[in-house]
Motif scaffolding. Sequence first.
Motif, mmCIF file in Angstrom:
data_model
loop_
_atom_site.group_PDB
_atom_site.id
_atom_site.type_symbol
_atom_site.label_atom_id
_atom_site.label_comp_id
_atom_site.label_asym_id
_atom_site.label_seq_id
_atom_site.Cartn_x
_atom_site.Cartn_y
_atom_site.Cartn_z
ATOM 1 N N GLU A 48 0.848 -1.186 0.000
ATOM 2 C CA GLU A 48 0.000 0.000 0.000
ATOM 3 C C GLU A 48 0.886 1.239 0.000
ATOM 4 N N GLY A 49 0.319 2.350 -0.472
ATOM 5 C CA GLY A 49 1.103 3.573 -0.525
ATOM 6 C C GLY A 49 0.234 4.807 -0.383
ATOM 7 N N GLU A 50 0.883 5.928 -0.041
ATOM 8 C CA GLU A 50 0.164 7.198 0.117
ATOM 9 C C GLU A 50 1.113 8.351 -0.183
ATOM 10 N N ILE A 51 0.609 9.352 -0.908
ATOM 11 C CA ILE A 51 1.392 10.536 -1.250
ATOM 12 C C ILE A 51 0.535 11.781 -1.006
ATOM 13 N N SER A 52 1.103 12.776 -0.371
ATOM 14 C CA SER A 52 0.415 14.065 -0.140
ATOM 15 C C SER A 52 1.191 15.156 -0.862
ATOM 16 N N TYR A 53 0.491 15.872 -1.763
ATOM 17 C CA TYR A 53 1.118 16.927 -2.573
ATOM 18 C C TYR A 53 0.902 18.311 -1.952
ATOM 19 N N ARG A 54 1.898 19.191 -2.207
ATOM 20 C CA ARG A 54 1.788 20.596 -1.808
ATOM 21 C C ARG A 54 2.422 21.449 -2.919
ATOM 22 N N GLY A 55 1.831 21.370 -4.088
ATOM 23 C CA GLY A 55 2.297 22.163 -5.220
ATOM 24 C C GLY A 55 3.597 21.670 -5.820
ATOM 25 N N THR A 56 4.720 22.091 -5.223
ATOM 26 C CA THR A 56 6.033 21.722 -5.766
ATOM 27 C C THR A 56 6.785 20.740 -4.869
ATOM 28 N N THR A 57 6.099 20.209 -3.862
ATOM 29 C CA THR A 57 6.714 19.181 -3.005
ATOM 30 C C THR A 57 5.674 18.129 -2.660
ATOM 31 N N TYR A 58 6.130 17.014 -2.135
ATOM 32 C CA TYR A 58 5.220 15.989 -1.619
ATOM 33 C C TYR A 58 5.977 15.128 -0.626
ATOM 34 N N ASP A 59 5.258 14.363 0.178
ATOM 35 C CA ASP A 59 5.840 13.309 1.012
ATOM 36 C C ASP A 59 4.858 12.154 1.063
ATOM 37 N N GLY A 60 5.363 10.991 1.480
ATOM 38 C CA GLY A 60 4.496 9.819 1.520
ATOM 39 C C GLY A 60 5.254 8.578 1.941
ATOM 40 N N PHE A 61 4.622 7.432 1.702
ATOM 41 C CA PHE A 61 5.247 6.161 2.096
ATOM 42 C C PHE A 61 4.731 5.032 1.197
ATOM 43 N N ILE A 62 5.488 3.939 1.196
ATOM 44 C CA ILE A 62 5.055 2.678 0.579
ATOM 45 C C ILE A 62 5.411 1.563 1.556
ATOM 46 N N LYS A 63 4.495 0.651 1.770
ATOM 47 C CA LYS A 63 4.736 -0.537 2.586
ATOM 48 C C LYS A 63 4.505 -1.772 1.716
ATOM 49 N N MET A 64 5.477 -2.668 1.716
ATOM 50 C CA MET A 64 5.392 -3.863 0.874
ATOM 51 C C MET A 64 5.616 -5.117 1.705
ATOM 52 N N LYS A 65 4.863 -6.157 1.382
ATOM 53 C CA LYS A 65 5.096 -7.505 1.916
ATOM 54 C C LYS A 65 5.319 -8.421 0.729
ATOM 55 N N MET A 66 6.508 -9.039 0.660
ATOM 56 C CA MET A 66 6.855 -9.851 -0.500
ATOM 57 C C MET A 66 7.488 -11.166 -0.054
ATOM 58 N N VAL A 67 7.571 -12.093 -0.991
ATOM 59 C CA VAL A 67 8.265 -13.365 -0.764
ATOM 60 C C VAL A 67 9.355 -13.469 -1.829
ATOM 61 N N GLU A 68 10.599 -13.554 -1.382
ATOM 62 C CA GLU A 68 11.743 -13.622 -2.288
ATOM 63 C C GLU A 68 12.606 -14.820 -1.898
ATOM 64 N N ASP A 69 12.827 -15.728 -2.857
ATOM 65 C CA ASP A 69 13.622 -16.941 -2.599
ATOM 66 C C ASP A 69 13.075 -17.733 -1.420
ATOM 67 N N GLY A 70 11.750 -17.776 -1.308
ATOM 68 C CA GLY A 70 11.117 -18.570 -0.266
ATOM 69 C C GLY A 70 11.077 -17.906 1.100
ATOM 70 N N GLN A 71 11.556 -16.672 1.227
ATOM 71 C CA GLN A 71 11.579 -15.988 2.518
ATOM 72 C C GLN A 71 10.682 -14.752 2.472
ATOM 73 N N ALA A 72 9.982 -14.522 3.595
ATOM 74 C CA ALA A 72 9.110 -13.348 3.696
ATOM 75 C C ALA A 72 9.949 -12.100 3.913
ATOM 76 N N MET A 73 9.557 -11.016 3.254
ATOM 77 C CA MET A 73 10.281 -9.763 3.363
ATOM 78 C C MET A 73 9.303 -8.624 3.549
ATOM 79 N N ASN A 74 9.579 -7.755 4.500
ATOM 80 C CA ASN A 74 8.793 -6.541 4.732
ATOM 81 C C ASN A 74 9.652 -5.337 4.391
ATOM 82 N N MET A 75 9.093 -4.425 3.612
ATOM 83 C CA MET A 75 9.836 -3.240 3.198
ATOM 84 C C MET A 75 9.012 -1.988 3.461
ATOM 85 N N ASN A 76 9.622 -0.993 4.090
ATOM 86 C CA ASN A 76 9.010 0.315 4.322
ATOM 87 C C ASN A 76 9.842 1.374 3.603
#
Length: 370
Positions: free
Chosen positions: A100-128
Motif C-alpha cells: 500500500e502507498g500514500e502521497i500528499s502533494y503541496r504544489g512543488t513538493t510531496y511526502d508519503g510512504f510505501i509498505k510492501m510484503k513480498m516473498v523472495e527466494d522462499g523468505q518473507a520480506m517486509n519493506m518500508n
Amino acid sequence: MKNVLRHTVVLFALLLLCAAGTAHPAGIDMKEGDWEISSVASMTMGGMSMPSMPSTSTFCLTREDPVPKSERDKDCRIVNRKVVGNTVSWRMECKKGEGEGEISYRGTTYDGFIKMKMVEDGQAMNMNIKLAGKYLGPCPKGQKSGATGETAKQMAAGQQAAAQAQQMQAEQEALRKKCEEFVKRTAVPAEDPGGCEQDGFTRSKECEEKVGKLNLEYGQYEITVEEASRISSSCALSETKRKTVCMNMDDPIPQELRPGRQVRKVKRGKDKITWRESSESGETMGGIVYRGTSFEGVVIQKSRPGSGMEHLQVTKVTGRRVGVGDCTKEVDSADVGRGYTAKKKGGDSATQTDNILKNPVKKIRNLFGY
C-alpha cells in the motif's frame, strides 16, 4: 536483496506516475514537470534487519498518463486507488506479494510512504519506504513522461543488463537440455552373453582361444571424446576433444575410458569388452564395441559426494583408424602370456639375427632376394 530493492524503487516510481497522472484532473495541487524523487527504504528478511538504503531519481510528471505501456510493471497492479484533497492512496497486488502507498502533494513538493510484503527466494520480506519529492523545473525538451537524466540512463542500463541476463539464462538452459539429452542417449554396451571373463584389460590367451581375436586392427586412431557431468539438477557438457592414439589388441582401451581405479574383472567377446565395478563410494560401468578399423566406447561413473546427492560422469569415445604411424603391433597369439612385448613395425633386429643364425643360407638368400 539489492535487486529486490531496485525492483521495488522502480515499481514505486511507476506507481507514482500513474497516481499523479490519474489524480491531477480531480484537483490535486501538483505542478507538472521534472521531479526529484527521494526515498529511504528499510527492510527485514528472515528475521534480519537491513540498513536503511537511500535512493534518488528524477521523473517527468504531467497531467496526461505519463507511463508508456512498455514501461509498466508486469508483476503488479494498482487497486483501490483513492484521492482525498491533495492526498493519493492506493493498494497494489503483485505476483510475489502486496502493498500500500500514500502521497500528499503541496504544489512543488510531496511526502508519503510505501509498505510492501513480498516473498523472495522462499523468505518473507517486509519493506518500508519513506518518500519525498520536489519540483525541479520543466521536463526535458520533447519529453512528456518517464525517467529523466541519470535515472533514464540507469534504467536503460538496467533493462539492457536484464535482457543480457535473460539471454544468458536461456543459453544456459539450452546447454543443460543438450547435456541431459546426451546423458539420456549415451548408454554402456550390453554385456556379451558368450563373452569370456578375464582379469583387467590385459590380453588373455584363454579368452582369445575361447572367443577368438579381438576385432581391432592395430594402428593409429583419431578419437573424439565427449563428456558430461551431472550433479543433482545441474548438467554440463565439456568441450569436445579430438586427438590421435595408438591401439592394438594388447592395449585396446583408450585412456579416456579407463576409470580412476583398476578394473578387476572384465567380460571380453570377439567384438566387445565390458566391465562393472562397485564400491562404497559409487559404481563404474563401461564398455567398448570394436568394428575392425573403428570403435565406440562409453564409461559411466556414479558417485555420492554428499547426503542425497549423486554425481554422474558420462564419457563417450569414438575412433577410426587413420593409418599405422609409429604405432606398435600386438604380439603373436602364441606369445600371449609369455612376457613378450609388442614389436615395432619391421620387427626387432636381435630377433632377425637369431633367425638368420638358425638357417643362415636360407635367411641370407631371403634377405638379398635370391
